[in-house]
Design an enzyme around this catalytic site. Structure first.
Site, mmCIF file in Angstrom:
data_model
loop_
_atom_site.group_PDB
_atom_site.id
_atom_site.type_symbol
_atom_site.label_atom_id
_atom_site.label_comp_id
_atom_site.label_asym_id
_atom_site.label_seq_id
_atom_site.Cartn_x
_atom_site.Cartn_y
_atom_site.Cartn_z
ATOM 1 N N LYS A 173 -7.247 11.284 -6.095
ATOM 2 C CA LYS A 173 -6.204 11.625 -5.122
ATOM 3 C C LYS A 173 -5.546 10.372 -4.581
ATOM 4 C CE LYS A 173 -5.816 12.356 -0.711
ATOM 5 N NZ LYS A 173 -4.415 11.939 -0.538
ATOM 6 N N GLU A 176 -0.829 9.767 0.288
ATOM 7 C CA GLU A 176 0.378 10.577 0.446
ATOM 8 C C GLU A 176 1.645 9.781 0.132
ATOM 9 O OE1 GLU A 176 -2.231 10.469 2.343
ATOM 10 O OE2 GLU A 176 -2.538 12.297 3.538
ATOM 11 N N GLY A 227 -10.428 3.282 2.181
ATOM 12 C CA GLY A 227 -9.487 3.602 3.251
ATOM 13 C C GLY A 227 -10.086 3.282 4.601
ATOM 14 N N THR A 231 -11.809 7.817 8.324
ATOM 15 C CA THR A 231 -11.826 8.812 7.259
ATOM 16 C C THR A 231 -13.118 8.715 6.448
ATOM 17 O OG1 THR A 231 -9.421 8.883 7.169
ATOM 18 C CG2 THR A 231 -10.571 9.631 5.216
ATOM 19 N N GLY A 232 -13.632 7.486 6.274
ATOM 20 C CA GLY A 232 -14.915 7.318 5.587
ATOM 21 C C GLY A 232 -16.018 8.101 6.275
ATOM 22 N N GLU A 250 -15.428 2.048 0.724
ATOM 23 C CA GLU A 250 -14.881 0.703 0.935
ATOM 24 C C GLU A 250 -13.899 0.841 2.088
ATOM 25 O OE1 GLU A 250 -12.851 -2.103 1.353
ATOM 26 O OE2 GLU A 250 -11.989 -2.125 -0.675
ATOM 27 N N CYS A 284 -7.526 -4.850 2.982
ATOM 28 C CA CYS A 284 -8.769 -4.570 3.704
ATOM 29 C C CYS A 284 -9.486 -5.864 4.072
ATOM 30 C CB CYS A 284 -9.667 -3.642 2.892
ATOM 31 S SG CYS A 284 -9.930 -4.205 1.220
ATOM 32 N N GLU A 384 -8.931 -3.130 13.227
ATOM 33 C CA GLU A 384 -8.150 -3.428 12.032
ATOM 34 C C GLU A 384 -6.681 -3.067 12.286
ATOM 35 O OE1 GLU A 384 -8.562 -1.039 8.324
ATOM 36 O OE2 GLU A 384 -8.926 -2.983 7.394
HETATM 37 P P1 NAI Z 1 -6.870 6.942 5.559
HETATM 38 O O1 NAI Z 1 -8.242 6.387 5.425
HETATM 39 O O2 NAI Z 1 -6.722 8.124 6.436
HETATM 40 O O3 NAI Z 1 -6.280 7.298 4.110
HETATM 41 C C1 NAI Z 1 -6.830 6.833 2.888
HETATM 42 C C2 NAI Z 1 -6.938 7.992 1.919
HETATM 43 O O4 NAI Z 1 -7.796 8.974 2.476
HETATM 44 C C3 NAI Z 1 -5.616 8.699 1.639
HETATM 45 O O5 NAI Z 1 -5.588 9.099 0.290
HETATM 46 C C4 NAI Z 1 -5.687 9.918 2.539
HETATM 47 O O6 NAI Z 1 -4.927 10.987 2.079
HETATM 48 C C5 NAI Z 1 -7.169 10.253 2.474
HETATM 49 N N1 NAI Z 1 -7.666 11.044 3.597
HETATM 50 C C6 NAI Z 1 -7.197 11.082 4.865
HETATM 51 N N2 NAI Z 1 -7.934 11.939 5.611
HETATM 52 C C7 NAI Z 1 -8.886 12.452 4.800
HETATM 53 C C8 NAI Z 1 -9.947 13.390 4.990
HETATM 54 N N3 NAI Z 1 -10.180 13.980 6.161
HETATM 55 N N4 NAI Z 1 -10.752 13.675 3.933
HETATM 56 C C9 NAI Z 1 -10.562 13.082 2.731
HETATM 57 N N5 NAI Z 1 -9.557 12.212 2.502
HETATM 58 C C10 NAI Z 1 -8.728 11.884 3.517
HETATM 59 O O7 NAI Z 1 -5.945 5.743 6.042
HETATM 60 P P2 NAI Z 1 -4.414 5.821 6.562
HETATM 61 O O8 NAI Z 1 -4.283 6.972 7.489
HETATM 62 O O9 NAI Z 1 -3.524 5.730 5.406
HETATM 63 O O10 NAI Z 1 -4.280 4.454 7.362
HETATM 64 C C11 NAI Z 1 -4.852 4.316 8.656
HETATM 65 C C12 NAI Z 1 -5.518 2.978 8.801
HETATM 66 O O11 NAI Z 1 -6.623 2.916 7.909
HETATM 67 C C13 NAI Z 1 -4.694 1.770 8.408
HETATM 68 O O12 NAI Z 1 -3.851 1.354 9.429
HETATM 69 C C14 NAI Z 1 -5.764 0.769 8.099
HETATM 70 O O13 NAI Z 1 -6.249 0.180 9.274
HETATM 71 C C15 NAI Z 1 -6.860 1.600 7.475
HETATM 72 N N6 NAI Z 1 -6.813 1.525 6.009
HETATM 73 C C16 NAI Z 1 -7.700 0.708 5.379
HETATM 74 C C17 NAI Z 1 -7.648 0.567 4.005
HETATM 75 C C18 NAI Z 1 -8.597 -0.326 3.301
HETATM 76 O O14 NAI Z 1 -8.350 -0.708 2.166
HETATM 77 N N7 NAI Z 1 -9.712 -0.664 3.878
HETATM 78 C C19 NAI Z 1 -6.646 1.238 3.189
HETATM 79 C C20 NAI Z 1 -5.776 2.126 3.947
HETATM 80 C C21 NAI Z 1 -5.884 2.233 5.300
HETATM 81 MG MG MG Z 2 -5.347 8.742 7.986
#
Ligand code: NAI
Ligand code: MG
Length: 488
Positions: A173, A176, A227, A231-232, A250, A284, A384
């Site tokens: 997946k 978005e 991510g 969400t993790g 991660e 990250c 972050e």
């Molecule tokens: P997110 O962690 O919510 O999104 C990452 C992925 O998880 C996307 O594919 C999203 O659709 C999916 N996701 C979201 N909610 C979910 C759920 N309940 N169950 C399963 N999958 C789900 O991150 P987002 O909202 O894009 O960004 C928010 C903050 O997260 C950023 O500002 C940043 O601080 C952090 N982030 C960290 C990343 C990293 O590489 N460590 C990458 C992206 C975001």
């Molecule tokens: Mg999110």
């Protein structure tokens, strides 16, 4: 305008709800629409992966054949590199020169795991009996793989390559906002004869619907996620409440980039700026806390401000551009919220903090931003931000540097800059981080493990052992003694 389909069971199918706008963040223009997979559509993708796994068409293929398929994927990625890089930049906003590196790294990831497929071996265990004790490595099964938007194609490669290497099947997946290169990859996969239909499925959709279904499904054996920490945590809960599926995470970071007074000056200045501003800071492992020894603090801040002023912010398609827009305007708002916090908390804004005017008005741009005299406990030094915002924190001596470096809930990465080899290794040993660089920051290799300590995640990806996330171990005991045990 193109409407992206879903990729399920080796076929492109039209999603029921294709209302996800795909936007070019450099201009604000909508460039495609993507499907928001429903629960039913996500379950159909999981069922296709299940059927492909249970048929043995992929897990039962010879290791040599699986390796060859991964090599073929790499070959196709390299052949399409220019188009893929342009698509990535158009969708995500990163400078085209960085997107080109990402495509090459994605291909290298498939090559690495293509080569590893024939090197997965089990063990013969030296048990003290007349028996042969074996450990067999078998694929975990169906894998849900949920990825973020900052390295869309590369994250797809980091997830798919080791899973396919192990013989697993996958539902991937994308985030978005950034589905374009994942579907370009699906089109590259489609013509590969030895990759069975359903071995790779790709569904776009909302995290709380499509992603959550993958995390909660009893038919998914493993979830790999990159991510946010938040969400993790939700994914771990969903795994716990369903089938205790295996989870690797991660997550976020707040990585310290530590500069001692004896560091090579020019490399240090460059490393401080590159460490946080590469990929717009949407990394990250971004070196988002610059810890600098008090004796050089004022001069160092001056130097990094001057260096950061030279960063070419602008059209990410231009080859001379070194910083593009953030991924969305909503994300820019979030990052600017932190700029406001920093000022309220009393940190000194010494560069940037604004959206540029003029030609860049239509895009989600933000100037490189530096805060000085940040206190380690401030929100901008703890949370972050995931954008081009860095906190400079002065320190006094090695002990204090380590204390500050470790004083966040995160532990993904860190770097130390010094010419003193004794000090360098002392700091390396004390840092609570999964990746530590000495006199450099950010180089990342598929050949070496990647992942975080503390709240930056669980498990390690990449490297030889990256494939273990996708393997079960089966202990087999073969009795060689034909006589009855004789216990009763
Ligand atoms: P997110 O962690 O919510 O999104 C990452 C992925 O998880 C996307 O594919 C999203 O659709 C999916 N996701 C979201 N909610 C979910 C759920 N309940 N169950 C399963 N999958 C789900 O991150 P987002 O909202 O894009 O960004 C928010 C903050 O997260 C950023 O500002 C940043 O601080 C952090 N982030 C960290 C990343 C990293 O590489 N460590 C990458 C992206 C975001
Ligand atoms: Mg999110």
């Amino acid at each position: 305008m193109e409407t992206l389909p879903l990729y399920i069971g080796g076929r492109f199918v039209t999603g029921a709800d294709a209302s996800q706008d795909v936007v070019n963040p450099a201009t604000g223009a909508t460039i495609a629409r993507a499907a928001r997979a429903t629960g039913d559509e996500t379950r159909a993708a999981i069922a296709a992966a299940r059927a492909a796994f249970d048929s043995g068409a992929w897990s039962g293929a010879t290791a040599m054949r699986r390796g060859q398929v991964l090599m073929e994927i790499a070959r196709r990625l390299r052949a399409a590199a220019d188009d893929l890089a342009r698509l990535e930049t158009e969708n995500m906003g990163k400078p085209i020169v960085e997107a080109e590196f990402d495509v090459a790294d994605a291909a290298a990831c498939f090559e690495y795991y293509g080569g590893l497929a024939t090197k997965i071996t089990g063990d013969v265990n030296p048990v003290p009996d007349d028996a042969l004790s074996l450990t067999l490595k078998e694929p975990v099964g169906v894998c849900g793989q949920i990825i973020p938007w900052n390295y869309p194609l590369l994250m797809a490669a980091w997830k798919l390559a080791p899973a396919l290497c192990a013989g697993c099947t996958v539902v991937l997946k994308p985030a978005e906002a950034t589905p374009l290169t994942a579907f370009a990859l699906a089109r590259l996969l489609q013509g590969i004869e030895d990759l069975p239909a359903g071995a790779v499925n790709i569904v776009t959709g909302d995290g709380p619907v499509t992603g959550a279904e993958l995390a909660a499904s009893p038919d998914v054996d493993k979830v790999a996620f990159t991510g946010s920490t938040r969400t993790g945590r939700a994914i771990l809960h969903a795994a716990a409440d369903s089938n205790l599926k295996r989870v690797t995470l991660e997550l976020g970071g707040k990585s310290p980039n530590i500069f001692f007074a004896d560091a090579d000056w020019a490399s240090a200045v460059e490393g401080a700026v590159f460490g946080v501003f590469v990929n717009q800071g949407e990394v990250c492992s971004a070196g988002s806390r610059i810890l600098v020894e008090k004796s050089i603090h004022a001069k160092f801040v001056e130097a990094i401000v001057e260096k950061a002023k030279t960063i070419r912010l602008g059209d990410p398609m231009a080859r001379e551009t070194r910083m593009g827009p953030l991924v969305t305007t909503a994300h820019r708002e979030r990052v600017m919220g932190y700029v406001a916090h920093g000022q309220q908390e009393g940190a000194r804004l010494v560069l940037g903090g604004r959206a540029p005017n003029g030609a860049l008005n239509g895009g989600a741009y933000l100037e490189p931003t530096i805060f000085d005299r940040v206190e380690p406990g401030m929100r901008i030094a703890q949370e972050e931000i995931f954008g081009p915002v860095v906190s400079v924190i002065p320190f006094d001596g090695e002990r204090e540097a380590i204390e500050i470096a470790n004083a966040t809930p995160y532990g993904l990465a860190g770097a130390v800059w010094t010419r003193d080899i004794f000090r360098a290794f002392r700091v390396v040993k004390k840092l609570r981080a999964g990746v530590v660089w000495v006199n450099h920051m950010q180089p990342t290799y598929v050949e070496a493990p990647w992942g975080g300590m503390k709240m930056s995640g669980a498990g390690r990806e990449l490297g030889r052992n990256g494939v273990d996330n996708y393997l079960e171990q089966k202990q087999v005991h073969v009795n060689l003694n034909e006589n009855p045990v004789g216990w009763y």
